[in-house]
Design an enzyme around this catalytic site. Structure first.
Site, PDB file in Angstrom:
ATOM      1  CG  ASP A   1       2.087  -2.959 -17.814  1.00 43.07           C
ATOM      2  OD1 ASP A   1       2.649  -2.013 -17.225  1.00 43.07           O
ATOM      3  OD2 ASP A   1       2.036  -3.052 -19.065  1.00 43.07           O
TER       4      ASP A   1
ATOM      5  CG  HIS B   1       7.033  -2.813 -18.220  1.00 43.13           C
ATOM      6  ND1 HIS B   1       8.101  -3.397 -17.572  1.00 43.13           N
ATOM      7  CD2 HIS B   1       6.671  -1.766 -17.423  1.00 43.13           C
ATOM      8  CE1 HIS B   1       8.348  -2.741 -16.437  1.00 43.13           C
ATOM      9  NE2 HIS B   1       7.500  -1.752 -16.336  1.00 43.13           N
TER      10      HIS B   1
ATOM     11  CB  SER C   1       1.474  -3.158   3.853  1.00 48.24           C
ATOM     12  OG  SER C   1       2.118  -2.249   3.020  1.00 48.24           O
ATOM     13  NE  ARG C   2       8.125  -3.105   3.210  1.00 44.63           N
ATOM     14  CZ  ARG C   2       8.982  -2.258   2.652  1.00 44.63           C
ATOM     15  NH1 ARG C   2      10.257  -2.572   2.564  1.00 44.63           N
ATOM     16  NH2 ARG C   2       8.583  -1.083   2.200  1.00 44.63           N
ATOM     17  CB  THR C   3       4.221  -1.913   8.868  1.00 39.92           C
ATOM     18  OG1 THR C   3       4.319  -0.865   7.884  1.00 39.92           O
ATOM     19  CG2 THR C   3       5.606  -2.360   9.293  1.00 39.92           C
TER      20      THR C   3
ATOM     21  CG  LEU D   1      -2.245   0.761   1.023  1.00 37.02           C
ATOM     22  CD1 LEU D   1      -3.105   0.188  -0.098  1.00 37.02           C
ATOM     23  CD2 LEU D   1      -3.037   0.796   2.325  1.00 37.02           C
TER      24      LEU D   1
ATOM     25  NE  ARG E   1      10.549  -3.324 -12.035  1.00 33.74           N
ATOM     26  CZ  ARG E   1       9.896  -2.209 -12.381  1.00 33.74           C
ATOM     27  NH1 ARG E   1       8.625  -2.257 -12.720  1.00 33.74           N
ATOM     28  NH2 ARG E   1      10.536  -1.041 -12.371  1.00 33.74           N
TER      29      ARG E   1
ATOM     30  NE  ARG F   1       6.163   8.122  -3.380  1.00 32.72           N
ATOM     31  CZ  ARG F   1       7.237   7.384  -3.138  1.00 32.72           C
ATOM     32  NH1 ARG F   1       7.333   6.165  -3.639  1.00 32.72           N
ATOM     33  NH2 ARG F   1       8.213   7.865  -2.406  1.00 32.72           N
ATOM     34  CB  ILE F   2       1.603   2.459  -7.251  1.00 30.02           C
ATOM     35  CG1 ILE F   2       2.595   3.377  -7.986  1.00 30.02           C
ATOM     36  CG2 ILE F   2       0.769   1.661  -8.244  1.00 30.02           C
ATOM     37  CD1 ILE F   2       3.652   2.661  -8.815  1.00 30.02           C
TER      38      ILE F   2
ATOM     39  CD  GLU G   1       8.626  -6.650 -18.420  1.00 27.59           C
ATOM     40  OE1 GLU G   1       7.971  -6.701 -17.369  1.00 27.59           O
ATOM     41  OE2 GLU G   1       9.107  -5.580 -18.867  1.00 27.59           O
TER      42      GLU G   1
ATOM     43  CB  ILE H   1       0.596  -2.584 -12.408  1.00 23.02           C
ATOM     44  CG1 ILE H   1      -0.119  -2.459 -11.063  1.00 23.02           C
ATOM     45  CG2 ILE H   1      -0.429  -2.672 -13.516  1.00 23.02           C
ATOM     46  CD1 ILE H   1       0.714  -1.809  -9.951  1.00 23.02           C
TER      47      ILE H   1
END
Lengths: 313, 313
Positions: free
Chosen positions: A256, A279, A174-176, A152, A232, A154-155, A261, A230
């Site tokens: 994506d 991508h 999330s990690r936290t 969680l 890696r 920015r993206i 790739e 979206i």
């Protein structure tokens, strides 16, 4: 600043190339017939490296450039950069956060809608003339589906904000935990996958998050679940993804990014429950220009001894 | 109620057919090879019509069924029903608003994203194996694009709510201003088209709105503009739309509806700046079931002399 040598690793943006050429002595690694030789030849003057999502400054390159001071990545993902080595040697690293957040989030939502409502398949259906013979089949409603986000940042937050406008309940791993949000936190990706209908990978790629979406997670997401990547390619165990889709253990996927790739598993080409993009998460005119300006801005700041605009190390 | 005869005009939903058969004496118009044959056998028993976007209840049909009391449309659009004649003869009319609003708004957003970011083209690009030869070109950022909505009804408002989450400023043209919203009102459609980048057609089809998007409006939207139609095909002058796209006077289009469905102008098939869908706006399992339930409930309410759930006339 023309005596400063900047090494660009692969072609990534002609506007960026132009701007770098105007300001620095730009070395284009991809034009070299023998790369190691080329690097050796110019190592004395190279003080900066510009990489991107596909090619970064790994340990070998860093060792070969004794005068390297800064790595400025034309990307927000820094998995191709040996950050530990940079820290060790006091090399600065910058990236391009924020300016590309909206584009990537837009594409994530676009993929969700395209998979659930079969937008690309429907478009193919019309163009092939099949509509004259009968209606396209029913799909499944997007509004209100539970969206689970891995990462969680920015993206991830931008994706959540958009999905909320479609009345999608949001949960995340999330990690936290992020106490200042009202989204439901799950302490593991497996629990998250068991409790959502659309799982989005939006975290950064590190040693810990490689294959974070594995067979178990995909089975938990299930035959009606949809996986969106979206982030890696290596976030997902790709062979497992392919077999899950082919066997119907996973309901659908919007991708994506891929492990190797521009190679994309051809078994996916015949499936109507996947949408495959090359991508292009940040591939808009506006965002690539903003990314380029940030790369150049960071380099200028560094070489003028000013504070970096978007440092990571 | 199986002594009550209900006419279904075309195949529209297996679920609805079953439900109608269970409750009423169901007559299926498409099983008759000739109109005369049909009228000979049924004209005096039919008390209800269930129509849809393909075949509704026109003057000829209404006039030939003297016992007709109610038309329950499996759609929210009423353009295939002669409302004036129904009013004249005291025939009730119901439709299926609200239950399909989210689905149609989702498709509108999907079309916007798919056109702006070339989602379907990119998917084709990958599946054709073109990615190893070179990247797809840059597209345009969607977030922040100005969205203009023609018709701010239920569906228009749902589209606005979603687009706002992408930072899109919203403006609209409607028969009357809606002061309870913060969106910018334009009193005519040309001004709306001049002032937005994405124009969405979301109004009902009536005599007044036929070809509301004509050559002038399309030119006002311009070579960078995108036109989205999730209303009815005849809201747009289709030949003008085709020539504007072929000549580059319009930037792109996302279309779920056409003037002569299922005919779609073949000149559009070769264009990469259009996305074409076979009128699937509300075609999800969840929504079609909800629409069918609403049709049934309206019929039952009528024949039990209870208030109709979603009357139009």
């Amino acid at each position: 600043m023309e005596s400063i040598g900047v090494l660009m690793l692969i072609p990534m943006n002609s506007y960026l190339e132009q701007e770098l050429q105007r300001r620095y002595n730009l070395f284009k690694l991809w034009t070299a017939p023998q790369k190691p030789q080329f690097i050796k030849e110019h190592a004395d003057s190279i003080r900066a490296v510009v990489g991107n999502a596909f090619a970064g400054a790994d340990a070998e390159l860093i060792e070969a450039l004794p005068r390297l001071e800064i790595v400025s990545s034309f990307s927000v993902g820094v998995d191709k950069i040996d950050l530990a080595k940079c820290r060790e040697k006091g090399i600065r690293v910058t990236y391009t956060p924020d300016v590309l957040t909206e584009d990537v989030a837009d594409l994530a939502i676009g993929l969700m809608l395209a998979v659930l409502r079969r937008l690309c398949e429907s478009d193919r259906y019309v163009r092939s003339g099949k509509w004259k013979k009968g209606d396209y089949k029913l799909t499944t409603k997007f509004t209100g589906k539970t969206v689970g986000i891995i990462g969680l940042g920015r993206i991830g937050m931008a994706i959540a904000k958009r999905a909320e406008a479609f009345n999608c309940p949001i949960c995340y791993y999330s990690r936290t935990g992020k106490p200042d949000t009202e989204y439901k936190y799950y302490p593991s990706v497996l629990e998250l996958a068991s409790n959502c209908q659309i799982l989005v990978v939006a975290c950064s790629l590190t040693a810990e998050t490689r294959h974070i979406v594995n067979r178990e997670v995909m089975n938990a997401l299930g035959p009606k679940g949809v996986l969106i990547n979206i982030g890696r390619g290596p976030h997902i165990d790709e062979p497992e993804l392919v077999s899950a889709l082919v066997e119907g253990r996973l309901g659908g996927a919007g991708l994506d990014v891929y492990e190797h790739e521009p190679e994309v598993p051809e078994e996916l080409f015949g499936l109507e429950n996947v949408v495959l993009l090359p991508h292009v998460g940040t591939a808009t005119v506006e965002t690539r220009k903003a990314m380029a300006d940030l790369v150049v801005g960071n380099l200028e700041a560094h070489f003028s001894n000013k504070p970096l605009l978007s440092p990571l190390v | 109620m199986d002594s009550i005869t209900v006419l279904m005009t075309s195949p529209m939903s297996d679920y609805l057919e079953t439900q109608l058969k269970d409750r009423f004496n169901l007559v299926k118009l498409w099983t008759y090879s000739s109109k005369t044959d049909f009228f000979k056998h049924n004209s005096h028993s039919i008390r209800a019509i269930v129509g849809n976007t393909k075949i509704g209840a026109d003057a000829e049909l209404i006039d030939s069924l003297p016992e007709l009391e109610i038309v329950s449309s499996y759609s929210v659009g009423l353009d295939k029903i002669d409302l004036r004649k129904c009013q004249e003869k005291g025939i009730r009319v119901t439709n299926t608003p609200d239950v399909l609003t989210d689905d149609v708004a989702d498709v509108a957003m999907g079309l916007m994203l798919a056109v702006a970011r070339r989602v379907c083209e990119c998917d084709r690009f990958v599946r054709r194996g073109l990615w190893p030869k070179g990247d797809f070109r840059l597209t345009n950022k969607f977030s922040g694009m100005q969205v203009g909505i023609v018709g701010l009804g239920r569906i228009g408002s749902a589209i606005a709510k979603r687009a706002e989450a992408f930072g899109c400023p919203i403006s609209y043209y409607s028969r009357s201003e809606k002061p309870e919203t913060n969106y910018k009102y334009f009193s005519n459609i040309i001004d709306l088209a001049v002032n937005c980048q994405i124009l969405v057609v979301a109004c009902a089809l009536t005599e007044e709105t036929h070809h509301i998007v004509n050559r002038e409006v399309i030119d006002a939207l311009g070579p960078e503009g995108i036109l989205i139609n999730i209303g009815r095909g005849s809201l747009i002058d289709e030949p003008e739309l085709v020539s504007a796209l072929l000549q580059g006077r319009l930037g792109g289009a996302g279309l779920d509806v056409f003037e002569n469905e299922p005919e779609v102008p073949e000149q559009l098939f070769g264009l990469e700046n259009v996305v074409l869908m076979p009128h699937v706006g509300s075609d999800t399992v969840e929504t079609t079931d909800a629409m069918a339930d609403l049709v049934i409930k309206n019929l039952e309410a009528h024949f039990l002399k209870k208030p109709l759930l979603t009357p139009v006339v």
